[in-house]
Design a protein around this motif. Structure first.
Motif, mmCIF file in Angstrom:
data_model
loop_
_atom_site.group_PDB
_atom_site.id
_atom_site.type_symbol
_atom_site.label_atom_id
_atom_site.label_comp_id
_atom_site.label_asym_id
_atom_site.label_seq_id
_atom_site.Cartn_x
_atom_site.Cartn_y
_atom_site.Cartn_z
ATOM 1 N N GLY A 194 0.787 -1.229 0.000
ATOM 2 C CA GLY A 194 0.000 0.000 0.000
ATOM 3 C C GLY A 194 0.816 1.273 0.000
ATOM 4 N N TYR A 195 2.083 1.191 -0.407
ATOM 5 C CA TYR A 195 2.937 2.373 -0.570
ATOM 6 C C TYR A 195 3.415 2.398 -2.021
ATOM 7 N N PHE A 196 3.205 3.529 -2.707
ATOM 8 C CA PHE A 196 3.502 3.619 -4.125
ATOM 9 C C PHE A 196 4.239 4.919 -4.440
ATOM 10 N N ALA A 197 5.201 4.842 -5.359
ATOM 11 C CA ALA A 197 5.770 6.028 -5.991
ATOM 12 C C ALA A 197 5.249 6.033 -7.424
ATOM 13 N N CYS A 198 4.677 7.149 -7.862
ATOM 14 C CA CYS A 198 3.961 7.188 -9.130
ATOM 15 C C CYS A 198 4.491 8.280 -10.049
ATOM 16 N N SER A 199 4.674 7.930 -11.300
ATOM 17 C CA SER A 199 4.954 8.926 -12.323
ATOM 18 C C SER A 199 3.669 9.693 -12.617
ATOM 19 N N PRO A 200 3.759 10.996 -12.930
ATOM 20 C CA PRO A 200 2.543 11.728 -13.285
ATOM 21 C C PRO A 200 1.850 11.157 -14.511
ATOM 22 N N ARG A 201 2.566 10.339 -15.312
ATOM 23 C CA ARG A 201 1.940 9.722 -16.492
ATOM 24 C C ARG A 201 0.793 8.801 -16.112
ATOM 25 N N ILE A 202 0.837 8.288 -14.877
ATOM 26 C CA ILE A 202 -0.211 7.346 -14.486
ATOM 27 C C ILE A 202 -1.581 8.004 -14.442
ATOM 28 N N LEU A 203 -1.610 9.317 -14.279
ATOM 29 C CA LEU A 203 -2.892 10.017 -14.202
ATOM 30 C C LEU A 203 -3.702 9.822 -15.476
ATOM 31 N N ASP A 204 -3.020 9.611 -16.602
ATOM 32 C CA ASP A 204 -3.733 9.379 -17.860
ATOM 33 C C ASP A 204 -4.403 8.019 -17.907
ATOM 34 N N ALA A 205 -3.975 7.098 -17.036
ATOM 35 C CA ALA A 205 -4.544 5.751 -17.025
ATOM 36 C C ALA A 205 -5.690 5.604 -16.035
ATOM 37 N N LEU A 206 -6.016 6.682 -15.336
ATOM 38 C CA LEU A 206 -7.038 6.605 -14.288
ATOM 39 C C LEU A 206 -8.409 6.927 -14.874
ATOM 40 N N THR A 207 -9.171 5.887 -15.135
ATOM 41 C CA THR A 207 -10.515 6.036 -15.685
ATOM 42 C C THR A 207 -11.536 5.818 -14.588
ATOM 43 N N PRO A 208 -12.431 6.788 -14.340
ATOM 44 C CA PRO A 208 -13.463 6.586 -13.317
ATOM 45 C C PRO A 208 -14.236 5.291 -13.567
ATOM 46 N N GLY A 209 -14.483 4.572 -12.500
ATOM 47 C CA GLY A 209 -15.165 3.290 -12.609
ATOM 48 C C GLY A 209 -14.209 2.117 -12.566
ATOM 49 N N LEU A 210 -12.927 2.362 -12.878
ATOM 50 C CA LEU A 210 -11.927 1.309 -12.751
ATOM 51 C C LEU A 210 -11.369 1.294 -11.334
#
Length: 262
Positions: A194-210
């Protein structure tokens, strides 16, 4: 508080918007981050201390269920009157005691992808950290950030750990003679801590409902875009009433082990 400041201090996004912890009665259903530990401080404050011990000073707290209660806890703890905060349509921000905290309210029913998309406008540029408001650990966040920085093709780097079995295990021969007992051994398989380091690119993969863990991470992993670092130390996910009792017993025996850097 002593800190080890990273060269780049990313924003920390904490997911605190889920429903409350089912306790022993219908009336005892506080949000998990508001549950008190033996020192009388709420769980969320201990979680913040873990991140602050690494010099991290910018937090986005994603709220939903009992959002007003979480907001009141933070404002009261840091001694900030509501009239001294910045506000927007679904957010409130204050700066105190060397940290900036932005509360973003996506409502109690929002999925994690929606909460993260609503948090996005409040992030510092570059890598951000993601975690939960109901997990305690002595995890090395510096190692997590370093590993992520060394692998730019990874959109996410997560902390992996092993959990102890809820039950003791038997050692049994093929002839069904019991040769030994092992009390709650560590499972061999690794799980996400439950600890993550995230690239800002991941925001493009965040689809509501997923679902973040069920859909987004597996899709990224299938493309080789998820890295990991292994944590072998303390890990306490506080999901149930028994988890809180276990945490109280640990504190009584060993103190607040997740705050070794504070």
């Amino acid at each position: 508080m002593t800190t080890a400041r990273p060269a780049h201090r990313p924003t920390v996004v904490l997911l605190c918007g889920g429903l409350g912890l089912r306790q022993r009665s219908e009336s005892d259903d506080l949000p998990k981050p508001l549950r008190l530990l033996p020192d009388g401080r709420a769980l969320l404050l201990h979680v913040l201390d873990i991140y602050r011990s690494f010099g991290l000073d910018d937090f986005v707290v994603c709220v939903g269920y009992a959002a007003h209660a979480v907001e009141s806890l933070l404002l009261d703890t840091f001694g900030v009157p509501r009239w001294e905060t910045e506000t927007g349509p679904d957010w409130r921000r204050f700066t105190a005691d060397g940290v900036r905290i932005t509360l973003v309210d996506s409502g109690p029913e929002a999925d994690k992808c929606t909460r993260l998309r609503h948090a996005a406008p409040h992030l510092r540029p570059g890598t951000f950290l993601l975690g939960y408001g109901d997990v305690l650990s002595d995890v090395d966040l510096r190692e997590l950030m370093d590993r992520h920085e060394m692998s730019p093709h990874h959109q996410v780097t997560l902390v992996a750990t092993r959990v102890r079995s809820r039950y003791g295990e038997l050692r049994v021969t093929p002839g069904l003679t019991v040769t030994g007992f092992v009390e709650k051994p560590l499972a061999p398989a690794l799980i996400s801590a439950g600890y993550f380091a995230c690239s800002p690119r991941i925001l493009d993969a965040l689809t509501p409902g997923l679902e973040f863990e069920e859909h987004v991470l597996p899709a990224l992993a299938a493309r080789g875009e998820v890295g990991a670092t292994v944590h072998e130390g303390l890990w306490l996910p506080l999901d149930t009433y028994k988890d809180f009792l276990d945490a109280e017993a640990l504190v009584a025996k060993e103190g607040f082990r997740w705050l070794t850097r504070v």
